[in-house]
Motif scaffolding. Structure first.
Motif, PDB file in Angstrom:
ATOM      1  N   PRO A  54      58.241  39.676  59.279  1.00 18.61           N
ATOM      2  CA  PRO A  54      57.056  39.640  58.173  1.00 18.61           C
ATOM      3  C   PRO A  54      57.673  38.477  57.221  1.00 18.61           C
ATOM      4  CG  PRO A  54      58.928  41.279  57.979  1.00 18.61           C
ATOM      5  CD  PRO A  54      59.120  40.633  59.211  1.00 18.61           C
ATOM      6  N   PRO A  55      56.547  38.118  56.706  1.00 23.19           N
ATOM      7  CA  PRO A  55      56.659  36.665  55.745  1.00 23.19           C
ATOM      8  C   PRO A  55      57.465  37.286  54.487  1.00 23.19           C
ATOM      9  CG  PRO A  55      54.481  37.507  55.743  1.00 23.19           C
ATOM     10  CD  PRO A  55      55.378  38.211  56.739  1.00 23.19           C
ATOM     11  N   ALA A  56      58.040  36.402  53.848  1.00 23.21           N
ATOM     12  CA  ALA A  56      59.143  36.882  52.756  1.00 23.21           C
ATOM     13  C   ALA A  56      57.869  36.913  51.706  1.00 23.21           C
ATOM     14  CB  ALA A  56      59.702  35.562  52.475  1.00 23.21           C
TER      15      ALA A  56
END
Length: 110
Positions: A54-56
């Motif tokens: 998942p993106p930060a």
């Protein structure tokens, strides 16, 4: 439509299956194990690689209640969300257009 005949397809499958073990044993550039039965042989480190990363998340710059209000403002400004835009507003009378006869005062009946 395919131009291959059944014997040609069968021959292609046999050849492909004959080449599969050779390709699997090649290791695709990996170094072959010196002695697979040696319990003290060096083993490369195993690393976990997740299928989905998942993106930060961005640093929180606001409180949840302010973020909620901002999202409500964004949705209310979009066309087609008129039914949801009435949050916090008094509802209009849906029967205001009906005409009802005047009711007699209660004191007149006594």
């Amino acid at each position: 439509m395919s131009t291959f005949t059944r014997p040609q397809l069968l021959l292609a499958c046999v050849l492909a299956s004959a080449l599969m073990p050779a390709a699997a044993q090649s290791g695709h550039g990996a170094t072959p194990a010196a002695n697979v039965t040696d319990p003290h042989a060096a083993v490369p480190e195993t690393r976990y690689q997740p299928a989905y990363v998942p993106p930060a998340r961005a640093a929180t710059t606001t409180t949840p209640d302010l973020a909620w209000q901002e999202h409500n403002r964004i949705v209310a400004a979009q066309p087609g969300h008129d039914a949801h835009a009435g949050h916090g507003k008094p509802a209009s009378d849906p029967h205001a257009h009906h005409h009802t006869p005047a009711q007699p005062e209660h004191e007149e009946h006594h």
